[in-house]
Scaffold this motif. Structure first.
Motif, PDB file in Angstrom:
ATOM      1  N   ASN A 200       0.811  -1.225   0.000  1.00  0.00           N
ATOM      2  CA  ASN A 200       0.000   0.000   0.000  1.00  0.00           C
ATOM      3  C   ASN A 200       0.840   1.269   0.000  1.00  0.00           C
ATOM      4  O   ASN A 200       0.558   2.226   0.736  1.00  0.00           O
ATOM      5  N   ASN A 205      -2.044   3.562   4.964  1.00  0.00           N
ATOM      6  CA  ASN A 205      -1.807   2.246   5.575  1.00  0.00           C
ATOM      7  C   ASN A 205      -0.566   1.567   4.982  1.00  0.00           C
ATOM      8  O   ASN A 205      -0.470   0.352   4.976  1.00  0.00           O
ATOM      9  N   ARG A 207       2.903  -0.151   4.602  1.00  0.00           N
ATOM     10  CA  ARG A 207       3.762  -0.926   5.507  1.00  0.00           C
ATOM     11  C   ARG A 207       4.990  -1.364   4.707  1.00  0.00           C
ATOM     12  O   ARG A 207       4.869  -1.730   3.545  1.00  0.00           O
ATOM     13  N   LYS A 255      -5.473   6.310  13.149  1.00  0.00           N
ATOM     14  CA  LYS A 255      -6.754   6.173  12.451  1.00  0.00           C
ATOM     15  C   LYS A 255      -7.724   7.201  13.020  1.00  0.00           C
ATOM     16  O   LYS A 255      -7.865   7.311  14.243  1.00  0.00           O
ATOM     17  N   ASP A 278      -4.765   7.951   8.685  1.00  0.00           N
ATOM     18  CA  ASP A 278      -5.631   7.058   7.921  1.00  0.00           C
ATOM     19  C   ASP A 278      -7.071   7.478   8.272  1.00  0.00           C
ATOM     20  O   ASP A 278      -7.564   7.182   9.360  1.00  0.00           O
ATOM     21  N   TYR A 427     -12.668   0.483  11.719  1.00  0.00           N
ATOM     22  CA  TYR A 427     -11.939   1.617  12.311  1.00  0.00           C
ATOM     23  C   TYR A 427     -12.158   1.661  13.822  1.00  0.00           C
ATOM     24  O   TYR A 427     -11.237   1.929  14.578  1.00  0.00           O
ATOM     25  N   LYS A 430     -10.182  -0.900  15.546  1.00  0.00           N
ATOM     26  CA  LYS A 430      -8.752  -0.572  15.558  1.00  0.00           C
ATOM     27  C   LYS A 430      -8.491   0.698  16.372  1.00  0.00           C
ATOM     28  O   LYS A 430      -7.452   1.354  16.204  1.00  0.00           O
TER      29      LYS A 430
END
Ligand code: SAH
Length: 496
Positions: A200, A205, A207, A255, A278, A427, A430
């Motif tokens: 990504n 996001n 990584r 987030k 994010d 979301y 998280k």
């Protein structure tokens, strides 16, 4: 009939800022947008509101829409005279089948144009801090598809890749990583060759997985590496940790759910994304003019009877002036009035109409506003321009201070159903922070989502009134130091 045109646009890797200006201009002119799975939502959102959006990246019965089918859609829409944009991730000609899509158009004499995009290999690596070439490490780059035909990657010439000594970057290599590593090692690549997989890339996001070639397969499994990712092998990959900047952005990894009204652009969302957050745009309300405008119309006809106007929000400014203009009047009709605003966004909006505010209170809750207003010692009647459903408490606050007040419903808020509950819940699970810039946004959040207990959700609020509203609903509420977007963002950046 007039024939249309097809513009192939490279949307870049995801970050909307990486769409080219030419691509952006062409997208704005489109009637139809035919897009792939890899095109980010941020870029799709730049399409005209009334454009027909066709998702050809959709998986139908576990199969992608076949290429000839896509070619046909482009042709048919263009034959109907439409201005068709074909939006593709990265660059349309880099493993993007752009060439195949032009064949049928050429055959049918349809006008077309190609606007290149930033390809993911270069940009995802850059965002991971890796320059794809470097005079000390690599003087060539090799872009290779890791996609397996019939389950095999055997047509890759690993020997020439390794002998070339440059940076080797695989697209579509997540599911074939073991075969790629085996091929490179058998062709003589050093066992300690640094490598990186960037998943990504350029998105919030993103990584990165740094390794050497001997350990990458095992690490990728532990990391649960997923598509889309580019996988690069080469000495330049050892530079990643040194030049990494993107993941050091102040909101990277955070987030945030922004509860907000339907508008074309949202300052808070844009700024949060700029700092790497994010963001889930939780659009749950729409601002509309009130059904019955007679009261507002009365105010405009009788402005001479008032001493001041209080604009409670940007929306009250917009709707007031819409009504004023509809009566063929302009800001000169307000010249005798003191103008009070609640919040910087109201005062910024007013400037667009050529008006500088006279006063803005330090605290934006109704009680503080009424007290501050009293101290201004304005003789005469004040007209407060408010949302339809937000009337009672402000009225009481003014009356308690013996102020001659009249309230005017200036706009109404309609709460909208929200469709993407699964994403929203993800979301929340998280541990996303909820960002609120008004009490209405708190209310929109509460009434639209499927949650009952808000005590575990951290709510970051722009001012006292919003903060109180969040507390009333039992959120774990925080307040920005100052009632500004920047201060709200600062607060979020300080949170774990
Ligand atoms: N035309 C595209 C490539 C399409 S092939 C381009 O120029 O980038 C699809 C592959 O592109 C994915 O399997 C992945 O390897 C890569 N890719 C696309 N977007 C990516 C992203 N944001 N981060 C990492 N890899 C990406």
């Amino acid at each position: 009939m007039k024939k249309g045109k097809v513009t192939l646009i490279g949307a870049g890797p995801g970050d909307k800022g990486l769409l080219t200006m030419k691509g952006y201009e062409a997208l704005k002119q489109s009637d139809v947008v035919v897009y792939d799975r890899l095109v980010s939502k941020d870029i799709l959102d730049l399409s005209p509101e009334n454009a027909e959006m066709i998702n050809v990246g959709k998986v139908m019965n576990h199969h992608n829409i076949p290429q000839p089918e896509i070619n046909k859609i482009l042709l048919e829409k263009a034959l109907f005279g439409k201005n068709v944009v074909r939006l593709k991730g990265g660059d349309p000609f880099v493993f993007g089948r752009g060439g195949e899509e032009l064949e049928l158009l050429l055959k049918n004499n349809i006008e077309y144009e190609v606007i290149p995009g930033i390809t993911s290999a270069v940009s995802a690596l850059a965002y991971a801090g890796i320059p794809v070439t470097h005079r000390d490490y690599a003087s060539s780059i090799h872009f290779v598809t890791g996609h397996a035909k019939d389950g095999l990657v055997e047509n890759i010439n690993f020997k020439s890749l390794v002998d070339g000594g440059g940076t080797i970057i695989f697209y579509m290599g997540v599911s074939t990583i073991k075969q790629l590593v085996k091929g490179l090692l058998e062709a003589g690549m050093e066992k300690d060759m640094p490598c990186v997989a960037v998943e990504n890339g350029t998105r919030a996001n993103q990584r990165s997985l740094f390794s050497d070639i001997s350990n990458i397969c095992e690490k990728a499994e532990e990391f649960k590496l997923k598509s889309p990712a580019v996988i690069a092998f080469g000495r330049v990959c050892s530079l990643g940790n040194k030049f990494d900047y993107f993941t050091k952005n102040k909101l990277f990894g955070k987030k945030v759910i922004v509860s907000r009204a339907k508008v074309s652009n949202n300052k808070l969302t844009d700024k949060l994304k700029y700092y790497g957050a994010d963001v889930l745009d939780f659009v749950n309300m729409e601002i509309k003019p009130v059904d019955d405008k007679s009261h507002l119309s009365y105010l405009i006809d009788n402005l001479k009877d008032y001493a001041s106007l209080v604009f409670s929000s940007k929306n009250s400014v917009i709707n007031f002036f819409n009504e004023l203009y509809s009566k063929n009047k302009d800001s000169r009709a307000l010249s005798h009035l003191k103008i009070i605003v609640i919040g910087k966004s109201s005062s910024d909006e007013l400037l667009k109409y050529g008006i500088i505010k006279d006063f803005m209170p330090k605290e934006f809750d109704n009680v503080s506003l009424a007290k501050a207003y009293k101290e201004l010692n304005i003789q005469g009647k004040v007209a407060v321009l408010e949302a339809e459903n937000d009337i009672a408490s402000i009225y009481k606050a003014f009356i308690d201070n013996n102020i001659d007040v009249e309230l005017f419903e200036c706009y109404k808020i309609e709460y909208l159903p929200y469709e993407n509950t699964a994403l929203f819940n993800d979301y929340i699970e998280k541990n996303a922070v909820a960002a609120f810039t008004s009490g209405a946004a708190v209310h929109g959040f509460v009434t639209t989502c499927n949650i009952k207990d808000f005590s575990k959700i951290r709510a970051v609020c722009i001012g006292k009134a919003t903060y109180k509203k969040a507390q009333n609903y039992n959120f774990n509420a925080y307040m920005a130091e100052k009632p500004t977007i920047d201060s709200l963002i600062e607060k979020i950046s300080e949170m774990e």
